[in-house]
Design a protein around this motif. Structure first.
Motif: not given
Length: 334
Positions: A171-197
């Motif tokens: 999931s991390m590797d799929s994000y474009p570089e302009d979205q690899r800001i720490p707060s945005i990374i965690l918000e995006n990953l949180n949604r992935v985990v909440e839906r799939n884990v």
């Protein structure tokens, strides 16, 4: 299914009773091996032995007769228990083999390359307590030498944890570089985990970006173990504090972002709770004790330092890790 030949067994038994010849014992050994190869149970052998014995000595005392019946019943129970044990052992062997394959796959899927970043020395080590690693770290090199650093810990172990970590990495590797800001990374990953884990499994994570051109570190945390910042000029440690809920609890979670300047010679220390919750006997080591250990090796090259810290804690625990151990050191060159 093989059947024991009573006449052959009777002849073998009589020959030994009459002669006590060791050659007959050798034949008995071969009989045992043959029986095992043909899945003949212990109670079947005992039953044939009783029948042969009664033919040889029809006037056996009734007490001996009763004792033989007792032995047969005992061996029937033994045979059933042994079959269950054998089946369980085979199942465990299969599971162990599958876990070994999964561990190798995990190591391949979660492998990361330690990049060469101008003005920054990097050391990293991650050692699982068991075959599967519930910890994870990853480096992402961006344009102009910007370094992304992720460190995470699954609350839950084994193969599900490994699969969750693989999902996080890709999931991390799929994000474009302009979205690899720490707060945005965690918000995006949180949604992935909440839906799939699975709801019973959560993930703590710390993500940081280091810019060697500005010597700035920006970071955010999702309930992860606080790291340390080593001030080389003052020879002091301080805790890297960052608030944030663990991934997967709430789909609308937001993560606060922090920033600091990294001075020449200073060290950023990131870790999992396998370091800070090291146990000596029945006692958990204090965080101050962890820092005392790190301080002993902080002046070594970063990769050598993390290895020496691990070896130190490994010795303290008599080489029996109770939790996965992950430690990262980032030192700005002087």
């Amino acid at each position: 299914m093989a059947i024991i030949n009573l006449d052959n067994y009777l002849q073998l038994l009589k020959q030994y009773v009459d002669t006590q010849d060791e050659k007959v014992l050798y034949q008995a050994e071969q009989f045992s091996k043959h029986s095992m190869q043909h899945n003949i149970s212990p109670e079947e052998i005992i039953d044939v032995h009783i029948k042969a014995l009664k033919q040889l000595y029809p006037q056996l005392p009734k007490e001996i007769d009763y004792s033989l019946d007792f032995l047969l019943e005992a061996m029937i129970s033994y045979g059933l228990a042994y079959q269950e044990f054998t089946s369980l052992r085979e199942s465990q062997s299969e599971i162990k083999s599958e876990i070994s394959v999964a561990a190798d796959m995990q190591q391949t899927l979660l492998s990361t390359v330690k990049p060469a970043i101008k003005g920054l020395e990097i050391g990293a080590i991650s050692v699982p307590a068991n075959q599967m690693n519930g910890d994870y770290y990853h480096f992402v090199e961006g344009t102009e030498g910007v370094l992304g650093v992720a460190i995470a810990d699954v609350i839950g172990k084994g193969i599900p944890a490994a699969l969750s970590m693989s999902m996080i990495k890709y999931s991390m590797d799929s994000y474009p570089e302009d979205q690899r800001i720490p707060s945005i990374i965690l918000e995006n990953l949180n949604r992935v985990v909440e839906r799939n884990v699975d709801p019973s499994m959560f993930i703590t994570m710390f993500y940081a970006l280091y810019n060697p051109n500005t010597e700035r570190l920006i970071y955010a945390s999702a309930g992860h173990e606080p790291g340390f910042y080593y001030n080389a000029a003052e020879n002091q440690f301080e805790e890297i504090k960052a608030k944030g809920i663990v991934l997967g609890v709430s789909k609308d979670a937001k993560y606060e972002q922090y920033e600091r300047v990294v001075e020449a010679g200073d060290v950023i220390i990131l870790l999992t709770d396998g370091v800070t919750e090291c146990r000596i006997g029945d006692r958990f080591i204090e965080r101050e004790e962890v820092l005392e250990v790190i301080e002993q090796y902080i002046h070594l090259p970063a990769q050598q330092a993390v290895k020496q810290v691990f070896k130190h804690f490994e010795r303290l625990q008599d080489f029996q890790l109770r939790d996965d151990f992950t430690l990262i050191m980032l030192r700005r060159d002087v």
